[in-house]
Design an enzyme around this catalytic site. Structure first.
Site, PDB file in Angstrom:
ATOM      1  CD  GLU A 111      13.020  45.670 -24.603  1.00 12.63           C
ATOM      2  OE1 GLU A 111      12.377  46.729 -24.786  1.00 12.63           O
ATOM      3  OE2 GLU A 111      13.264  44.842 -25.494  1.00 12.63           O
ATOM      4  CG  ASP A 148       6.845  37.473 -25.864  1.00 14.41           C
ATOM      5  OD1 ASP A 148       6.680  36.545 -26.672  1.00 14.41           O
ATOM      6  OD2 ASP A 148       6.251  38.576 -25.955  1.00 14.41           O
ATOM      7  CG  ASP A 166       7.858  52.462 -26.010  1.00 15.60           C
ATOM      8  OD1 ASP A 166       8.793  52.832 -25.254  1.00 15.60           O
ATOM      9  OD2 ASP A 166       7.839  52.683 -27.240  1.00 15.60           O
ATOM     10  CG  ASP A 169       7.041  50.009 -36.585  1.00 13.08           C
ATOM     11  OD1 ASP A 169       7.905  50.490 -37.315  1.00 13.08           O
ATOM     12  OD2 ASP A 169       6.444  50.653 -35.697  1.00 13.08           O
TER      13      ASP A 169
HETATM   14  N1  SAM Z   1      10.742  54.023 -27.005  1.00  9.35           N
HETATM   15  C1  SAM Z   1      11.280  54.074 -28.340  1.00  9.35           C
HETATM   16  C2  SAM Z   1      10.649  55.210 -29.034  1.00  9.35           C
HETATM   17  O1  SAM Z   1      10.975  56.327 -28.741  1.00  9.35           O
HETATM   18  O2  SAM Z   1       9.841  54.946 -29.899  1.00  9.35           O
HETATM   19  C3  SAM Z   1      11.048  52.840 -29.209  1.00  9.35           C
HETATM   20  C4  SAM Z   1      10.416  51.766 -28.689  1.00  9.35           C
HETATM   21  S1  SAM Z   1      11.351  50.623 -27.782  1.00  9.35           S
HETATM   22  C5  SAM Z   1      13.006  50.746 -28.215  1.00  9.35           C
HETATM   23  C6  SAM Z   1      10.757  49.181 -28.638  1.00  9.35           C
HETATM   24  C7  SAM Z   1      11.061  47.954 -27.847  1.00  9.35           C
HETATM   25  O3  SAM Z   1      10.044  46.960 -27.957  1.00  9.35           O
HETATM   26  C8  SAM Z   1      12.353  47.251 -28.289  1.00  9.35           C
HETATM   27  O4  SAM Z   1      13.331  47.415 -27.290  1.00  9.35           O
HETATM   28  C9  SAM Z   1      11.946  45.791 -28.495  1.00  9.35           C
HETATM   29  O5  SAM Z   1      12.943  44.884 -28.056  1.00  9.35           O
HETATM   30  C10 SAM Z   1      10.689  45.720 -27.658  1.00  9.35           C
HETATM   31  N2  SAM Z   1       9.792  44.603 -27.976  1.00  9.35           N
HETATM   32  C11 SAM Z   1       9.394  44.184 -29.207  1.00  9.35           C
HETATM   33  N3  SAM Z   1       8.569  43.117 -29.085  1.00  9.35           N
HETATM   34  C12 SAM Z   1       8.426  42.870 -27.746  1.00  9.35           C
HETATM   35  C13 SAM Z   1       7.700  41.908 -26.987  1.00  9.35           C
HETATM   36  N4  SAM Z   1       6.955  40.961 -27.596  1.00  9.35           N
HETATM   37  N5  SAM Z   1       7.776  41.952 -25.631  1.00  9.35           N
HETATM   38  C14 SAM Z   1       8.542  42.903 -25.001  1.00  9.35           C
HETATM   39  N6  SAM Z   1       9.270  43.843 -25.672  1.00  9.35           N
HETATM   40  C15 SAM Z   1       9.206  43.821 -27.034  1.00  9.35           C
END
Ligand code: SAM
Length: 288
Positions: A111, A148, A166, A169
């Site tokens: 994350e 990342d 997960d 967008d």
């Molecule tokens: N699980 C939730 C749901 O019910 O849809 C939403 C998804 S979760 C909160 C999305 C996560 O992806 C966010 O916490 C964001 O920080 C993470 N994220 C976005 N780009 C990323 C990357 N390149 N590497 C790791 N995490 C990433």
């Protein structure tokens, strides 16, 4: 998009003025993390609401409608999913579902935003206990890495049976998670057989992003499947894309193993109903 105080509502505005909203009692928390604006609201009827950069990530009441279909179809289609990678998922819901599978020996959650993990632990009842164990490094089968996912996947020496993206967008830090290069890295870091799944946005409102991602995945994986599901809090139906490495038929799931799972939304006995897609979208997907 955002909080409309006089109506006591949080509304996420999608393209062309399509809105998805919740009546809210109050905003519980807000901050600007290193990567995004994070807000948490208390809704009137769906528990707490997690918002990142103005987009709904989940509501406590109904989040399983997303986490179950993101996790269990691929876990039940894979013959022995013992090593799993989750990219994103900072609220813990996806990893919570992954660890329901006894076959899992090691799960890694990467994350990018520590603020999401902290706020989810402090304010949400999605996977509080699991997040605490991850933060304290006391979860025997899983590890949390703050980083990342694009960089991690390129550099890791580990191999996985299932990779679950997960993410938010395809904008900002998540943009490269929907690129052909990233799919190639994922294919390389999958064991054989291996399965890859990603959320791919609203069927009706992000149709072009869905088609682009599908076409890019078809250049990389041995087989690619698409499916959709109604997700509470999202402009549904929501789409998902599954990439296969090796000889796995994603249209079949292990119903014996499914018996051990307490599910509310995903129905393994009706697995074939996942593959619904509006005719015009199916034709666009198949035309490329
Ligand atoms: N699980 C939730 C749901 O019910 O849809 C939403 C998804 S979760 C909160 C999305 C996560 O992806 C966010 O916490 C964001 O920080 C993470 N994220 C976005 N780009 C990323 C990357 N390149 N590497 C790791 N995490 C990433």
């Amino acid at each position: 998009m955002g909080f409309n105080a006089e109506d006591n509502a949080f509304i996420e505005w999608y393209p062309r003025g399509y809105g998805v909203g919740f009546k809210v009692k109050r905003r519980l928390f807000e901050t600007q993390t290193q990567y995004q604006r994070l807000e948490i609201y208390e809704t009137e009827g769906f528990g707490k609401l997690l918002v990142l950069d103005g987009t709904v990530q989940l509501v406590e009441v109904g989040e399983e409608s997303y986490h179950e279909v993101l996790v269990h179809p691929v876990m039940l289609a894979h013959p022995k999913p013992s090593r799993v990678l989750v990219i994103g998922g900072g609220d813990g819901g996806t990893l919570r579902e992954v660890l329901k599978h006894g076959e899992v020996e090691r799960a890694v959650m990467v994350e990018i935003d520590e603020g999401v993990v902290e706020a989810s632990y402090l304010y949400l009842d999605v996977a509080k206990d699991l997040l605490e164990r991850l933060i304290k490094k006391e979860e025997p089968r899983a590890e949390l890495i703050i980083g990342d996912g694009v960089k991690y996947l390129k550099e890791t020496g580990e191999r996985f049976d299932v990779i679950i993206v997960d993410s938010t967008d395809p904008v900002g830090p998540a943009k490269l998670l929907f690129s052909e290069d990233f799919y190639r890295d994922a294919y390389e870091k999958l064991n054989d057989p291996g399965l890859y799944i990603t959320q791919a946005g609203s069927v009706y409102l992000f149709t072009s992003e869905l088609i682009d991602a599908y076409r890019a995945m078809k250049k990389v994986f041995d087989r690619v499947y698409y499916f959709s599901f109604p997700v509470i809090g999202y402009a549904s139906p929501w789409s998902f894309l599954v990439g296969v490495k090796g000889d796995v038929d994603f249209r079949k799931v292990d119903l014996e193993r499914a018996k051990g799972l307490k599910l509310y939304y995903y129905d393994p006995e009706r697995h074939e109903t996942l593959f619904q897609m509006p005719k015009y979208v199916r034709e666009l997907l198949e035309s490329g």
